[in-house]
Design a protein around this motif. Structure first.
Motif, short mmCIF file in Angstrom:
data_model
loop_
_atom_site.label_atom_id
_atom_site.label_comp_id
_atom_site.label_asym_id
_atom_site.label_seq_id
_atom_site.Cartn_x
_atom_site.Cartn_y
_atom_site.Cartn_z
N GLU A 81 -0.17 -3.40 -13.40
CA GLU A 81 0.27 -2.12 -12.87
C GLU A 81 0.87 -1.25 -13.97
O GLU A 81 0.61 -0.04 -14.04
N GLY A 112 0.31 4.80 -6.07
CA GLY A 112 0.21 3.41 -5.67
C GLY A 112 1.58 2.81 -5.42
O GLY A 112 2.52 3.51 -5.05
N HIS A 113 1.69 1.51 -5.66
CA HIS A 113 2.96 0.82 -5.38
C HIS A 113 4.13 1.40 -6.17
O HIS A 113 5.27 1.35 -5.72
N TYR A 203 4.55 7.02 -2.01
CA TYR A 203 3.55 6.03 -2.40
C TYR A 203 2.39 6.04 -1.41
O TYR A 203 2.02 5.00 -0.84
N TRP A 206 -0.61 3.58 -1.78
CA TRP A 206 -0.18 2.21 -1.49
C TRP A 206 0.05 2.02 0.01
O TRP A 206 -0.39 1.00 0.58
N GLU A 209 -3.11 1.63 1.92
CA GLU A 209 -3.71 0.31 1.69
C GLU A 209 -3.06 -0.76 2.53
O GLU A 209 -3.76 -1.59 3.14
N LYS A 215 -3.44 -4.99 1.53
CA LYS A 215 -2.45 -5.56 0.60
C LYS A 215 -1.71 -6.71 1.26
O LYS A 215 -1.50 -6.71 2.46
#
Length: 215
Positions: A81, A112-113, A203, A206, A209, A215
């Motif tokens: 990441e 994302g995360h 986020y 993320w 997802e 995830k």
């Protein structure tokens, strides 16, 4: 009304690692700062700062190793990441000043995360951590056998890493604790949870997802 925080962002072991590593990092910064500034020589009298600095260095080094043993998948994900940068990250950086000074949140690219700013912080932690480990180990264990020029370069690398880490820490503290748009960041490092709204707005990629079960 405050929205209930129900989205799990961090595992308990990650939170424990974060605070243990942070505590060691802060001790290193304080004791290193005392050694770094010549005017504080009286404070370092007796060598206690070097002893505490070395103890903290051991904790700072061992903690990631222990975490890797416990959570190898999450550790490798952190490294991947941190080192993965895309075009959207550069676009995020370009829009970040306006965003942090009150610009529309909708203009930021879904993240994302971790967002790009946090990814930059992780990169600084990773790079300076390696520099601290290599230069610090040479200064600690091989100071009596290395050439003076090598020792001098080790000190320079150690000091530059110290300055970079300290400056980024100030930014990290400000954004994680003080900035009005990041109000849930600190709380998420206590119980690992954020609200759905916070997850979507900070986020978005993320959250989509994990909501889709990927995830």
């Amino acid at each position: 009304m405050t929205e209930e925080r129900v989205v799990e962002r961090f595992k308990k072991r990650t939170i424990w690692f974060h605070w243990v590593h942070t505590a060691a990092f802060l001790v290193l910064l304080i004791t290193g700062g005392i050694l770094f500034f010549p005017g504080l020589g009286a404070v370092a009298a007796g060598g206690w700062t070097r002893l505490v600095h070395r103890i903290a260095a051991v904790v700072f080094t061992v903690a990631p190793v222990v975490y890797f043993v416990i959570s190898p998948k999450m550790s490798l994900h952190f490294i991947k990441e941190t080192l993965t940068w895309e075009k959207d990250d550069l676009k995020w950086v370009a829009k970040a000043p306006d965003y942090y000074f009150g610009g529309p949140e909708e203009s930021m690219f879904p993240q994302g995360h971790v967002n790009t700013g946090q990814k930059l912080w992780q990169l600084v932690v990773l790079v300076t951590g390696v520099l601290f480990l290599v230069s610090g180990s040479l200064l600690w264990f091989f100071k009596d056998v290395l050439a003076p020029e090598v020792i001098q370069w080790c000190l320079i690398v150690h000091d530059v890493a110290f300055i970079a880490a300290f400056l980024m820490l100030l930014v990290h503290i400000y954004l994680g604790i003080i900035h009005p748009r990041m109000t849930e960041s600190l709380r998420s490092m206590w119980d690992g949870k954020i609200s759905v709204h916070y997850a979507k707005s900070h986020y978005g990629r993320w959250y989509d997802e994990i909501a889709a079960g990927k995830k």
